[in-house]
Design an enzyme around this catalytic site. Sequence first.
Site, short mmCIF file in Angstrom:
data_model
loop_
_atom_site.label_atom_id
_atom_site.label_comp_id
_atom_site.label_asym_id
_atom_site.label_seq_id
_atom_site.Cartn_x
_atom_site.Cartn_y
_atom_site.Cartn_z
N CYS A 1 0.81 -1.22 0.00
CA CYS A 1 0.00 0.00 0.00
C CYS A 1 0.85 1.27 0.00
O CYS A 1 0.59 2.19 -0.78
CB CYS A 1 -0.93 0.01 1.20
SG CYS A 1 -0.15 -0.49 2.75
N HIS B 1 -3.05 6.59 4.18
CA HIS B 1 -1.63 6.67 4.50
C HIS B 1 -1.10 8.03 4.05
O HIS B 1 -1.39 8.47 2.93
CB HIS B 1 -0.84 5.60 3.73
CG HIS B 1 -1.00 4.21 4.26
ND1 HIS B 1 -1.73 3.88 5.39
CD2 HIS B 1 -0.48 3.03 3.81
CE1 HIS B 1 -1.66 2.58 5.60
NE2 HIS B 1 -0.91 2.03 4.66
#
Lengths: 347, 347
Positions: free
Chosen positions: A129, A249
Site C-alpha cells: 500500500c 496513509h
Amino acid sequence: MIKYTIAVVGATGAVGTKMIEMIESSTLPIREIKVLASKRSAGKKITVNGLELVVEETTPESFDGVDIALFSAGGSISQQFAPEAVKRGAIVIDNTSAYRMDPTVPLVVPEVNPEALKGHNGIIANPNCSTIQMMVALEPIRKKYGLSRIIVSTYQAVSGAGIAAVKEMKDQAQQMLNNEAYEATILPSGGDKKHYPISFNILPQIDLFSQEGYTFEEWKMINETKKIMSDSEIKVSATCVRVPVVSGHSESVYIEVKDESASVSGIKEALQSAPGIELQDDPSIQLYPTPLTAEGKKETFVGRIRQDIDVKNGYHMWVVSDNLIKGAALNSVQIAEKLHGMGLIKK
Amino acid sequence: MIKYTIAVVGATGAVGTKMIEMIESSTLPIREIKVLASKRSAGKKITVNGLELVVEETTPESFDGVDIALFSAGGSISQQFAPEAVKRGAIVIDNTSAYRMDPTVPLVVPEVNPEALKGHNGIIANPNCSTIQMMVALEPIRKKYGLSRIIVSTYQAVSGAGIAAVKEMKDQAQQMLNNEAYEATILPSGGDKKHYPISFNILPQIDLFSQEGYTFEEWKMINETKKIMSDSEIKVSATCVRVPVVSGHSESVYIEVKDESASVSGIKEALQSAPGIELQDDPSIQLYPTPLTAEGKKETFVGRIRQDIDVKNGYHMWVVSDNLIKGAALNSVQIAEKLHGMGLIKK
C-alpha cells in the site's frame, strides 16, 4: 461478449470488502463474483450494491471456472491457493507480499509499469500500500526529470493492519478518554511478541524487524520501488510509522531529481496532467492532503511541494491516499482492467 | 546564601504549569515563585506540590525584585514585558519565538551550547520544542563525527498548541467514536483562517505558512539548528506535521555525518554516554521510543538508528521527547540552572 467470473479470496477482510466494491464499480464485464474466505467465514452473507453474496470456503476447486482471482488473505493463503487457481486457468492478482519479489512475477502499478504485465505467468503481484501511492506520485516526476534518490517517512493508517486493529484502536481511544485501563493485542504486528497501544500514540514499527535494523515494511518500500521503476540504481530509504488514523496513509517524501532544470512549477505541471493524481497544493488557502479528506477516494493526493533549502535538485512533498482503495483494492482491480484492455486474460 | 525569586509568565498554560513543576524539582535555590498571567486569570489558584500559589496579572511592576523570569505566554507578551523585566534587573528566559533569531540573544540548549549564555544581555531564548530534542540527540554525533546534513519529518503532539487544542482533540475523538458531528476551531494554527480536525487525522501544517512553501515551524527548525550549532553551512530541511497525540513529539531524522569512519555502533556509544539522552534501540525486543512511553519524562529518547541503504555516511533515527518538558519547561529551567552554575545571575 466476454464476461468474467471473478473470485475474491479474503472477501470478509478490510481489503476484500473494498475489492468487491471496486469490482462492482469497475469497467470490467462481469458474469459472477465469487466470494471466498476461510472455513470460519463460510456461509456469511456480504451485501454489495444491494447484491447479496454468500461466502464460500476457499478450496482448490473454488477456482474452477474462475477467470480472475484477487487474493488478499495473507501470504500463506496465497502460496497455498494461487498456484491452484493458475492451474485451473485463472489469472491471480495477489495483494500479499508472497510473490512481489519473485523475478517471474510482474509487480504492477497500472499508472507506472503496465507493460510489465505482458510477461506474466498467471500471477501478478499488487505492491504494498505505502509503495503504490508513492509510485503514482513520483512516476510523472521521474518521467519528466529523472529520479536519483527517495527518502520517505510514512504516517500509516491502522486499517492497513485489518479490521480488528481498527476496532482495537477505537476501543483504546474510548478507554483512554474515560481514563480506564486499555489493552493492546495486535499492533505493531500481529506476528510479533510485544504489542503497544496505537490510540493517541505513534509506533515506529510496521511488520517485523528484518536486516540492517529495517522492518519488512521498510524493505518492501525500498525493493518494490526499484522493481516497479525497473531501476536498481535509484537510492531509496524508508522509515515506516503507524499513526492513529482509520484509513489514509500519509508520506513525507524527499526526492532528488536528475535534471537540474527541474522546478516546483514544473513538478506541479507534471502531476496535474498525470493519471490517478489530484494536486492539492496551495498554502495561501491551506490546501494540502490529509487522511480524513482522502478517505474513500480513489486518487493519490499530492501537496506541500517545495524545493529543498540547500540542495538544488532536492524536493519535498506530502502524499496521501486511501490505503484500502488505491493502496490495495483499487490497484488490484485496475490491474485486472489493464489485463482485460491489453487482451491478456485467456477465455 | 543566594536565593532567587522566579516569575513564571503564562503560568496557567500548558507549558507554564510544567514550568512551575520543573522549578519545584530543580536544584535552584528558590526564595519565591511568582505566577503571572493575563488579567483574566488573575486570582486563580495553582497548587504545585501542595503549595498554593495565587495568579497575579502581569504588569511591568510584577518584575520588581524578580531575579529570573520565565516567559511562555506568546510572542507579543514577551515583546511587551521582557524588556520591562530586564530593566528591573531580572534575567528573562523566553519560550516564545520573539527573540530566538535576534543575534544579540543567546538561543540555548544546555547540553549543546551553554557557552553562548556568557554573552547575554538579559534575555535568553528557549528554542522551539521540535528543535530542542533534535539538538540533544544530534549534538553527541556532531561532536564525534561532524554533521553535514539533516532532513527531518516530525510527528508533533497537540499539547504544543495548548490546553484548548488538547481538549478539542479529545472532544472530536469522542464525537467521532459516537458518529456525531464534530467541530474544528483551533488547529492547524489558531491564527490561520481554516481549521481542520486532528482526531484520527494528520495535518501537515504547524504554525502559518511562510516563504518558499515552508511553514514558520519548519523555518524555526532550520534556522534555530544553524544558530544553536553555530554552523551556517549545515544543510537542514524540515517537514512539520501534527498528529493526534497528547504529549510527546516524535521525529524521523536523516543525517549525513562528515567522518566516513562513523558506524551505527559508534553513534550508539556516543549517545549512550551523552547527557539528557536515553537510548531505546533494540529491534530484537521491539525497543524504540514512542510518545506514550516518553510522556512525563525528562529525557530525549533515541532509537531505530540504522545506516542508510545507499549512502555510506547517511543514518536514520527516531527521536522522541515530551514537548512540554524537555521541549519547553525543563529546557527553560535548565538554562536557569546553567546561568546559576556559571555565576551569570546578578544578585
